[in-house]
Design a protein around this motif. Structure first.
Motif, PDB file in Angstrom:
ATOM      1  N   HIS A  80       1.130  -1.122  -0.274  1.00 55.84           N
ATOM      2  CA  HIS A  80       0.020  -0.036  -0.480  1.00 55.84           C
ATOM      3  C   HIS A  80       1.003   1.137  -0.282  1.00 55.84           C
ATOM      4  O   HIS A  80       1.127   2.113   0.916  1.00 55.84           O
ATOM      5  N   GLU A  81       1.129   1.688  -0.937  1.00 53.44           N
ATOM      6  CA  GLU A  81       1.435   3.472  -1.346  1.00 53.44           C
ATOM      7  C   GLU A  81       2.734   3.195  -0.625  1.00 53.44           C
ATOM      8  O   GLU A  81       3.521   4.218   0.051  1.00 53.44           O
ATOM      9  N   GLY A  82       3.942   2.242  -1.300  1.00 49.90           N
ATOM     10  CA  GLY A  82       5.149   2.262  -0.625  1.00 49.90           C
ATOM     11  C   GLY A  82       5.305   1.411   0.413  1.00 49.90           C
ATOM     12  O   GLY A  82       6.385   1.052   0.201  1.00 49.90           O
ATOM     13  N   TRP A  83       4.459   1.222   0.923  1.00 47.40           N
ATOM     14  CA  TRP A  83       4.931   0.194   2.025  1.00 47.40           C
ATOM     15  C   TRP A  83       4.534  -1.136   1.987  1.00 47.40           C
ATOM     16  O   TRP A  83       3.360  -2.015   0.843  1.00 47.40           O
ATOM     17  N   PHE A  84       5.161  -1.623   2.568  1.00 46.65           N
ATOM     18  CA  PHE A  84       5.078  -3.514   2.382  1.00 46.65           C
ATOM     19  C   PHE A  84       5.001  -4.598   3.281  1.00 46.65           C
ATOM     20  O   PHE A  84       6.031  -4.197   4.200  1.00 46.65           O
TER      21      PHE A  84
END
Length: 801
Positions: free
Chosen positions: A542-546
């Motif tokens: 999500h939006e650059g985070w994992f």
């Protein structure tokens, strides 16, 4: 022979008269059929298939008083491109030279030099699931494919049945004027429907493909594939001794199909789905390809990862600050292996590399054929380099026979060393050890079947379309997923996704088009969120985070418990600055981790991921995919029965009997009465030298022949076997032979398997590789008597120990 000039002149006048007459009739016909200068236009709408076009002509008493309006075929939008969708099998991010790997792939290199290269593209981490998502444009659970078809269960996201509400891109294109085909691997038909009885609506030809040539399983023998054309099994065109290999075969078939479409319809666009069985096990490569790699991997898997990572940095394929992830504790170092082990493991890797190089060559032939024909420039090629990461299914030791590793049998190092020169040939079914699979997935963690980490899910994607894409060899780093393939194809072809297909309201596409990236390398990514899940291992972007939670070890095939699921450790990565998931920051940002864990559950509820199910071996039970009680008896009639083994009688290692009612002609009979499996593992009941025999083939470690002491008499005969297991974990037991109710032979089977190979169950012959090599010279060894019936019946369990 000379023709008199007078006859020549008469012939000329006659032909001219015929031509004038034909021209007059043709012009009159055209005036009747197309009086207004146009044929009937096809109605359009958001539902496919489109309804029959309305008649816009006029009906009078006779044709002279009428105006025709002939319906034209559906035509796609102007300048619609051909579409070639290529996917390889079990190829890690760091395997091919195109992406910094050790295997030279010149055809892929050439294509990449004129393509866009997507280095943050993702698959699901396993094969049926990736293919379902890629062909439907929906998440794999939404497409009923939360597991490979052999592990399906009765929950909506896991049935192995692609719902009618998630139509494949093939049907959308076909119903908009495309010719459609698939060549190679198809692993998306429910297991019990892969039979002569069908139903066939979930085979490729029932899901929008006009043409299918390939195999309908998770893997196949590259030298002896179980081939289908359409829905009918067909023999391979030649033998391995004559040079047969499956990858070459499907390349030939695809090239011929494309050429024939163009010969029949000059302007009709086509969609070709080219899905290799390579590089899935068994790793089969011709010997001349294997020889090219001799000594190329002597330095081992740890060093290979270092070299691949360095090349990836030098080539600009990964960000300059990308870290090489560390070796997992579960994987031994190369330096800790003995010299004997290194000898075996390097040979397995040489063969694996040869398999990839050989595949690159033949995929390249398909692309070259388009270049020669002038079709390449207006063909949208989407090339997914692997349906998941490299496979660790060969276990820590690797194997000469992949089935052995799958069922947890170690054939032993000495056994492999004695057969080094046969690795890659028809007598082998080899697979590399885990260390090499991990190396081929550099710079990432883990391998195939691990959706929580990029070693399982990050596969390169090439997009090539000269008529539309002007950039050449450029990197695109927007985060994308295999569900984005369908929207990209449809937008490129100027086709809207239908709201209804065959009267069924369609689920919305989960994917987003990647066309926005074609002209702008720095365009902001449009995929904001994407979940991952297989067998309880989870991931959420999500939006650059994992956030990641791995459940179980991918090469351990025993059952996983709910405790494994609940105790899985969650990790957190900021992949905008950590390309390879090298730096777990869960402890530094617990709030973000909890946010993503909650988001995973939201997505899981939305897309039919629940209930989470970490079970592995237990889900291979066919009873999970049946209604009512599983059968306990099976009867087959006649001399010509051919079924996939999972559809046939499920008898070993359970107590059972086989009863064959035969008619033996004068002079006796010979041949196979019934069999299942192949030359590596299987069973066969046959008659040789006038006497019945039963042979069990078990991976070279449990091969037994039990011969009758009684010859079969002429006339009506009842031949019977009985198997009583001894209760051992190996599934061994006693098998007895009876001729007309008289004991005729007895022996011990030290080990049996519940499933034997990719080859079929048959009555009346052994049509592929012989279960018993002793009758190989007999060919298919068809039974020369008459088989009235063969009945298989499970018996009550008795402890014979």
């Amino acid at each position: 022979m000379r023709i008199p000039s007078q006859l020549k002149q008469q012939t000329k006048h006659c032909v001219n008269g015929l031509l004038l007459g034909f021209l007059s009739i043709t012009l009159l016909t055209m005036a009747i059929v197309f009086p207004t200068g146009e044929a009937a236009a096809q109605d359009t709408g958001s539902s496919i298939p489109l309804p029959d076009p309305k008649f816009r002509g006029k009906i009078g008493p006779t044709f002279e008083d009428s105006q025709a309006d002939y319906p034209l075929p559906i035509t796609p939008p102007d300048d619609a491109p051909n579409v070639l969708l290529i996917i390889l099998d079990d190829v890690g991010f760091g395997m091919c030279s195109t992406f910094g790997g050790p295997v030279p792939t010149p055809a892929l290199d050439k294509l990449a030099g004129n393509s866009l290269i997507y280095n943050r593209f993702h698959t699901t981490a396993q094969c049926s699931q990736t293919r379902a998502a890629m062909l439907t444009g929906r998440n794999h659970h939404s497409a009923g494919t939360g597991a490979v078809i052999e592990m399906s269960t009765g929950f909506p996201g896991y049935t192995g049945i692609i719902p009618k509400s998630t139509a494949l891109v093939a049907q959308v294109l076909r119903d908009n004027g495309y010719a459609t085909s698939v060549f190679g691997k198809w692993h998306n038909t429910p297991e019990r429907e892969i039979s002569p009885a069908g139903p066939f609506n979930r085979w490729p030809t029932g899901l929008g493909f006009d043409y299918f040539y390939g195999f309908n399983q998770g893997e196949t023998d590259q030298y002896y594939p179980t081939l289908y054309r359409g829905t009918s099994p067909v023999p391979q065109p030649k033998s391995p001794e004559e040079g047969y290999h499956f990858t070459e075969d499907i390349a030939d078939e695809a090239i011929a199909w494309i050429q024939n479409v163009r010969a029949a319809e000059r302007n009709k666009p086509w969609f070709c789905y080219f899905s290799t069985g390579a590089c899935h096990a068994p790793h089969h490569a011709p010997s001349e390809w294997i020889d090219k790699f001799k000594g190329k991997f002597d330095y081992g898997w740890d060093e290979q990862r270092i070299r691949t990572h360095q090349r990836q940095l030098e080539m600009g394929l990964i960000p300059s600050d990308t870290k090489l992830t560390a070796r997992h504790d579960e994987i031994p170092s190369w330096g800790s292996r003995s010299e004997k082990e290194k000898t075996a493991y390097t040979r397995l890797m040489e063969n694996y590399a040869a398999f990839m190089a050989h595949t690159d060559h033949h995929v390249g032939r398909v692309i070259e054929s388009l270049e020669r024909s002038g079709e390449l420039d207006n063909t949208l090629i989407m090339y997914v380099v692997g349906d998941n990461g490299a496979s660790s299914e060969g276990s820590l030791e690797g194997t000469f026979i992949d089935l052995a590793a799958m069922v947890g049998i170690d054939l032993g190092l000495d056994s492999m060393l004695s057969k080094l020169d046969k690795i890659g040939g028809p007598e082998s079914h080899p697979h590399v050890p885990v260390g090499w699979a991990w190396a081929m997935s550099a710079p990432f963690k883990w391998t195939k079947a691990v959706p929580s980490h990029f070693g399982g899910t990050r596969n390169p994607l090439l997009i090539h379309w000269p008529n539309r894409i002007k950039s050449k060899g450029e990197i695109r780093s927007q985060f994308h997923h295999v569900v984005d393939v369908v929207p990209t194809i449809l937008e490129s072809c100027q086709i809207e996704p239908p709201d209804q297909v065959n009267g069924i309201v369609q689920k919305s596409l989960a994917g987003v088009s990647m066309v926005y990236t074609f002209d702008d390398a720095k365009a902001a990514g449009t995929r904001k969120t994407q979940y991952f899940e297989i067998l309880g291992s989870r991931g959420i972007y999500h939006e650059g985070w994992f956030a990641s939670a791995r459940c179980g070890i991918p090469w351990e095939t025993g059952n996983r418990s709910l405790d494994d699921l609940e105790n899985a450790t969650w990790e957190l990565y900021n992949i905008e600055v950590d390309f390879s998931q090298a730096n777990d920051i869960a402890s530094k940002n617990p709030a973000k981790l909890e946010e993503l864990k909650a988001l995973f559950l939201e997505e899981a509820e939305k897309y039919d991921v629940l209930p989470l199910d970490p079970r592995f071996a237990e889900r291979m039970n066919p009873a999970l995919r049946m209604s009512g009680k599983p059968p306990t008896a099976w009867t087959y009639r006649g001399n010509s029965v051919w079924l996939p083994e999972p559809i046939g009688p499920q008898i070993f290692p359970r107590p059972h009997s086989i009863t064959a009612s035969l008619e033996i002609p004068e002079g006796g009979a010979k041949g196979v009465i019934a069999c299942a499996g192949a030359s590596l593992a299987g069973w066969s009941l046959y008659v040789q030298n006038g006497k019945p025999e039963f042979h069990y083939q078990c991976l070279g470690i449990g091969n037994v022949s039990i011969r009758s002491t009684i010859e079969l008499p002429e006339g009506e005969v009842t031949l019977k076997t009985e198997f009583r297991p001894n209760g051992s974990k190996e599934g061994g037991g006693t098998l007895k032979l009876f001729v007309n109710d008289k004991l005729a032979g007895e022996g011990q089977l030290p080990r049996t398997l519940f499933r034997h190979s990719l080859e079929p169950f048959e009555v009346g012959r052994d049509s592929m590789t012989p279960v018993n090599p002793d009758y190989k010279s007999e060919g298919t060894f068809e039974f020369t008597g008459k088989i009235d019936s063969v009945t298989f019946e499970l018996m009550p369990m008795k402890n014979s120990r």
